[in-house]
Design a protein around this motif. Structure first.
Motif, mmCIF file in Angstrom:
data_model
loop_
_atom_site.group_PDB
_atom_site.id
_atom_site.type_symbol
_atom_site.label_atom_id
_atom_site.label_comp_id
_atom_site.label_asym_id
_atom_site.label_seq_id
_atom_site.Cartn_x
_atom_site.Cartn_y
_atom_site.Cartn_z
ATOM 1 N N ARG A 147 -2.581 6.874 1.203
ATOM 2 C CA ARG A 147 -2.082 5.622 0.642
ATOM 3 C C ARG A 147 -2.808 5.287 -0.649
ATOM 4 N NH1 ARG A 147 1.134 2.579 3.940
ATOM 5 N NH2 ARG A 147 1.336 3.293 6.109
ATOM 6 N N THR B 111 0.878 -1.185 0.000
ATOM 7 C CA THR B 111 0.000 0.000 0.000
ATOM 8 C C THR B 111 0.909 1.227 0.000
ATOM 9 O OG1 THR B 111 -0.143 -0.142 2.416
ATOM 10 C CG2 THR B 111 -1.978 -1.059 1.138
ATOM 11 N N ASP C 118 -1.789 9.780 6.892
ATOM 12 C CA ASP C 118 -1.139 9.418 5.634
ATOM 13 C C ASP C 118 -2.142 9.302 4.491
ATOM 14 O OD1 ASP C 118 1.348 9.222 6.921
ATOM 15 O OD2 ASP C 118 0.938 7.143 7.520
ATOM 16 N N ILE D 192 2.724 4.743 0.070
ATOM 17 C CA ILE D 192 2.381 5.925 0.836
ATOM 18 C C ILE D 192 2.905 7.171 0.127
ATOM 19 C CG2 ILE D 192 4.456 5.737 2.273
ATOM 20 C CD1 ILE D 192 2.803 6.842 4.603
ATOM 21 N N ILE E 174 -4.369 2.218 -2.609
ATOM 22 C CA ILE E 174 -4.823 0.860 -2.336
ATOM 23 C C ILE E 174 -4.769 0.020 -3.604
ATOM 24 C CG2 ILE E 174 -6.286 1.619 -0.440
ATOM 25 C CD1 ILE E 174 -8.687 1.413 -2.309
ATOM 26 N N THR F 275 -5.839 7.851 5.286
ATOM 27 C CA THR F 275 -5.975 6.990 6.449
ATOM 28 C C THR F 275 -5.057 7.507 7.540
ATOM 29 O OG1 THR F 275 -5.533 4.769 7.314
ATOM 30 C CG2 THR F 275 -4.359 5.391 5.327
ATOM 31 N N GLY F 276 -5.645 7.973 8.647
ATOM 32 C CA GLY F 276 -4.850 8.604 9.690
ATOM 33 C C GLY F 276 -4.225 9.885 9.170
ATOM 34 N N PRO G 28 -6.824 -4.306 6.816
ATOM 35 C CA PRO G 28 -6.073 -3.845 7.992
ATOM 36 C C PRO G 28 -5.164 -2.671 7.623
ATOM 37 C CG PRO G 28 -5.992 -6.238 7.806
ATOM 38 C CD PRO G 28 -6.605 -5.739 6.533
ATOM 39 N N GLY G 29 -5.125 -1.684 8.489
ATOM 40 C CA GLY G 29 -4.269 -0.527 8.246
ATOM 41 C C GLY G 29 -4.994 0.651 7.657
ATOM 42 N N LEU G 30 -6.190 0.425 7.107
ATOM 43 C CA LEU G 30 -6.953 1.538 6.540
ATOM 44 C C LEU G 30 -7.899 2.153 7.562
ATOM 45 C CD1 LEU G 30 -7.776 0.241 2.939
ATOM 46 C CD2 LEU G 30 -5.908 1.695 3.697
ATOM 47 N N THR G 31 -7.891 1.631 8.784
ATOM 48 C CA THR G 31 -8.625 2.189 9.928
ATOM 49 C C THR G 31 -10.072 2.541 9.586
ATOM 50 O OG1 THR G 31 -7.851 4.440 9.419
ATOM 51 C CG2 THR G 31 -6.511 3.134 10.932
#
Length: 460
Positions: free
Chosen positions: A288, A239, A286, A241, A290, A283-284, A306-309
């Motif tokens: 990204r 993914t 950052d 950044i 996908i 996401t957060g 996971p990680g994309l909150t």
């Protein structure tokens, strides 16, 4: 016995406009059967009034001129929605899905009125999707400041709007990917030829910079088929950044038998999506990219990772959308437009636009600044100009000697353009060597016909 097609009067035929080389003003011409004829009021040094001409005569004027400009020290391509529509039409036989009106229940009339006002201030006749989305986001922030309960309602509405818009982009991609095999291959082959006509630059020249206002991944797909490496601001494999640091990363190779002298790898270009992309997600803190397949049916399954909150379609980075506060409203777009200005606003630079309607004032401002440098040049290629923005911008800038125009289906149709007017899609040193050889042979032949002449090399 065949029926002769009836040609409509000249005043209703589609107009084509060309201005290249030593043309002092744009020349308007219309089709006459299989050929073309200058319209009344247009005079050219290369064709007499009343005479017809065809693609052969136009190619002799346009192709060498573009070939010369494409070997400028710095070359940039700005692709608008016209490129997507052109490729989609080749594959499917109809234009791609356009941006519709933002449908909101919360303050719908006020959002629409504010979008119309903003569009007129920017020189556009009516507000588009981006104008409405920008106003709706500003309204949502205002409601959040006022702690109005309608803020949450508007946020949910905007989430649905963003999801619908993302799926319409994917629908256009799917239309190309799922087209009949022959039409799909023709469309992608034409796209590859188009891209490589720009990317085929010698190693002594700066890399091609490709900019696009499109949200789809058509250029990425075409570059993949062409073997063209795209360098952007994203780093990572799974993914990637977005990184603000400008490291000017490049790709080199070591020639066999030579050490310490790396050379530029051919088929590499820098790539910037000015308005974001359908696969960019905030996401957060950052942004990204996908792993969204080209032409996927839905976007939601690829956000549930996971990680994309818990990201939703509202977090998609599609200009001018920003999921958070004002601090992130300008990010990453400020970085992207800085890249555009840095690439084009320098001496000996050529910018080519294809399918761009000059409806974005933030981009037009950079182009105007670029043309204040005398050694820069702008080439505008557009299949039509229905709202007159291209010609209005041309007149407004007031630097005709630095602007070339190729407007109309006879010039800017993607297939016609790649087959007749764009430079050869290869680093063509062979043609240069052939030209030098023919020149030497011609001089040698001339010398043989004149007994007292001097040999081409200056000898007896």
């Amino acid at each position: 016995m065949t029926n002769t097609p009836k040609v409509p009067p000249a005043d209703v035929l589609p107009a084509n406009v060309v201005k290249v080389r030593d043309d002092h003003r744009p020349l308007s011409f219309s089709p006459v059967g299989d050929n073309f004829e200058l319209r009344e009021g247009s005079e050219a040094s290369w064709i007499n009034a009343g005479e017809t001409f065809g693609h052969k005569e136009l190619r002799e004027r346009i192709e060498p001129w573009l070939t010369s400009l494409f070997q400028s020290e710095h070359l940039s391509l700005l692709a608008g929605s016209g490129l997507t529509h052109a490729v989609h039409y080749l594959a499917v036989g109809k234009p791609a899905t356009g941006m519709g009106e933002v449908s909101l229940a919360t303050h719908k009339d006020k959002v629409k009125a504010a979008a119309e006002k903003a569009a007129k201030e920017a020189g556009r006749q009516q507000g588009n999707f981006e104008d409405q989305l920008r106003v709706a986001n500003e309204l949502m922030r205002g409601l959040e400041i006022l702690e109005d309960s309608k803020a949450d309602i508007l946020r949910k509405e905007l989430g649905k709007v963003m999801q619908g818009f993302a799926e319409s982009i994917l629908k256009s991609e799917a239309g190309i990917a799922a087209a009949q095999e022959n039409e799909r291959e023709q469309a992608f082959n034409t796209l590859v030829t188009f891209l490589m006509s720009f990317a085929s630059r010698t190693g002594t020249r700066d890399r091609l910079s490709i900019f696009t206002t499109n949200y789809d991944r058509l250029i990425e797909a075409g570059a993949g088929l062409a073997g063209l490496h795209l360098l952007d601001r994203f780093l990572g494999n799974l993914t990637p950044i977005f990184r603000s640091s400008r490291l000017d990363l490049d790709m080199h190779y070591n020639p066999p038998g030579i050490r310490g002298e790396p050379r530029y790898l051919e088929g590499v270009a820098r790539f910037i999506k000015l308005h974001g992309s359908v696969d960019w997600v905030q996401t957060g803190k950052d942004i990204r990219r996908i792993g969204l397949p080209f032409g996927a049916e839905k976007i939601d399954p690829y956000l549930a990772a996971p990680g994309l909150t818990g990201a939703t379609a509202h977090e998609l980075m599609i200009y001018p959308n920003a999921a958070k506060d004002r601090e992130t409203a300008d990010y990453p777009y400020v970085e992207l437009f800085r890249d555009l200005a840095a690439a084009v606003c320098r001496p000996n630079s050529t910018l080519v636009t294809y399918g761009y309607s000059f409806g974005d004032e933030h981009i037009n401002r950079v182009i105007r600044d670029m043309l204040t440098i005398p050694s820069t040049h702008l080439v505008v290629i557009s299949r039509d100009d229905p709202l007159g923005r291209v010609m209005h911008t041309y007149e407004q800038i007031g630097r005709p000697s630095q602007i070339s125009l190729l407007i109309g289906p006879a010039l800017a149709d993607l297939t016609t353009l790649t087959e007749n007017y764009l430079p050869k899609a290869a680093i063509d040193k062979t043609t240069f060597r052939m030209s030098e050889l023919l020149k030497q042979r011609f001089l040698t032949k001339q010398g043989a016909l004149q007994p007292n002449s001097v040999a081409p090399d200056g000898g007896d």
